[in-house]
Design an enzyme around this catalytic site. Structure first.
Site, PDB file in Angstrom:
ATOM      1  N   GLY A 130       0.822  -1.194   0.000  1.00 50.13           N
ATOM      2  CA  GLY A 130       0.000   0.000   0.000  1.00 50.13           C
ATOM      3  C   GLY A 130       0.862   1.253   0.000  1.00 50.13           C
ATOM      4  CB  CYS A 131       0.121   4.731  -0.969  1.00 51.91           C
ATOM      5  SG  CYS A 131      -1.450   5.008  -0.116  1.00 51.91           S
ATOM      6  CG  PHE A 132      -0.629   5.624   4.281  1.00 52.62           C
ATOM      7  CD1 PHE A 132      -0.120   6.905   4.426  1.00 52.62           C
ATOM      8  CD2 PHE A 132      -1.985   5.491   4.015  1.00 52.62           C
ATOM      9  CE1 PHE A 132      -0.930   8.025   4.311  1.00 52.62           C
ATOM     10  CE2 PHE A 132      -2.810   6.599   3.896  1.00 52.62           C
ATOM     11  CZ  PHE A 132      -2.283   7.869   4.046  1.00 52.62           C
ATOM     12  CB  ALA A 135       5.218   6.673   2.769  1.00 46.71           C
TER      13      ALA A 135
END
EC number: 1.2.1.38
Length: 324
Positions: A130-132, A135
């Site tokens: 996922g994007c989070f 990051a």
């Protein structure tokens, strides 16, 4: 010889970004596009700026029983929409699932490409992070690997652009509601929590049950900044050194002395990490920046596909970020 590629969910932001990257890839040929909201349209009707060579490709209704001959399939579907359908895709088609249905699922490899690239090359089923998680885990991995922080003390405060909510949008994501507004959401129960917890435990060998993760929507189009707090006696120099050793030779992870900004990664597959630490206060701050549609979605998906196909992992991903 070109590698035949299909994209499912091309109508959304993630699928559209995958299309943009595949269109410029030196070895990929887009031969199939599917999207529920745009079936029957030419690609140029949905994306007026698409390269001329793809303008007349007709977007089809997604049906795994009617796939053309493919080498790689990118799936960018909402959570819950891909598990059964992708199970019907032939085994010889390599799949990268950009959606959330297969992360840490049996038979699928978690594709955090900058941390576990060696696990991806021989696989045919990759679950994109996922994007989070992309990051947050990128700056955390070196600290966890070197035991510089306690894995059960991690607090993640993350900000994402509105495109992170997807093209479907909904109440709260329109201009009048999101402009000049900061919106926390998913407190204590965000769908990325289990994925982050499991990855932290996997890297550290310890427990991540104390994890706190709070995401926020901010009024920008794309980008994620994760500010992460944890207990540890390391110095800033030790954290930076750990990251530089961990990512030595990495094509996409940049370790920087100063705090990164979301603009640095916009439109790219880059990730920026930095650190500040105060051993007297038993405090380590880690910072991670990615483009939520790039490293947080389609960029990492293409990186994973490159590894699966035996290509240079940078193929099709060498463009500089958009600035300003």
């Amino acid at each position: 010889m070109s590698i035949r590629v299909g994209i499912v969910g091309i109508s959304g932001f993630g699928g559209g970004e995958a299309m943009r990257l595949v269109a410029g890839h030196p070895s990929f040929e887009l031969v199939y596009a599917a999207g529920e909201g745009s079936a029957g349209q030419r690609l140029a009707e949905r994306f007026p700026g698409v390269p001329a060579k793809l303008a007349d490709l007709v977007i089809e209704k997604w049906d795994p029983a009617r796939l053309p001959s493919l080498d790689v399939l990118f799936a960018s579907l909402p959570t819950g929409a891909s598990r059964d359908a992708l199970a019907r895709v032939p085994d010889d088609v390599k799949i990268v699932d950009i959606g959330g249905d297969h992360r840490y699922a049996d038979g699928w490899t978690y594709g955090l490409a900058d941390v576990w690239p060696q696990e991806i090359a021989s696989k045919t089923r990759i679950a994109n992070p996922g994007c989070f998680p992309a990051a947050a885990l990128t700056p955390l991995a070196p600290l966890l690997a070197d035991k510089l922080i306690s894995p059960d003390t991690i607090v993640i405060d993350a900000k994402t652009g509105i495109s992170g909510a997807g093209r479907g949008g909904g109440t709260g994501f329109g201009y009048a509601e999101s402009n000049e507004n900061l919106i926390p959401y998913g407190l204590l129960r965000h769908v990325h929590m289990p994925e982050i917890e499991r990855s932290i435990a996997r890297i550290s060998g310890g427990s991540a049950t104390g994890l706190v993760f709070t995401p926020h929507l901010v009024p920008m189009t794309r980008g994620i900044l994760a500010t992460i707090y944890a207990r540890g006696r390391a110095t800033t120099a030790q954290c930076l050194d750990a990251a530089r050793r961990f990512y030595e030779g990495s094509a996409f992870v940049r370790v920087t002395d100063k705090p990164p900004q979301t603009k640095w990664a916009a439109g790219s597959n880059l990730a920026f990490v930095s650190y500040a630490a105060d051993p007297e206060r038993n405090l380590v701050i880690a910072l991670g920046v990615v483009d939520n549609l790039g490293k947080g979605a389609a960029g990492q998906a293409v990186q994973n596909a490159n590894l699966m196909c035996g290509l240079p992992e940078t193929a099709g991903l060498e463009g500089a970020p958009v600035w300003p």
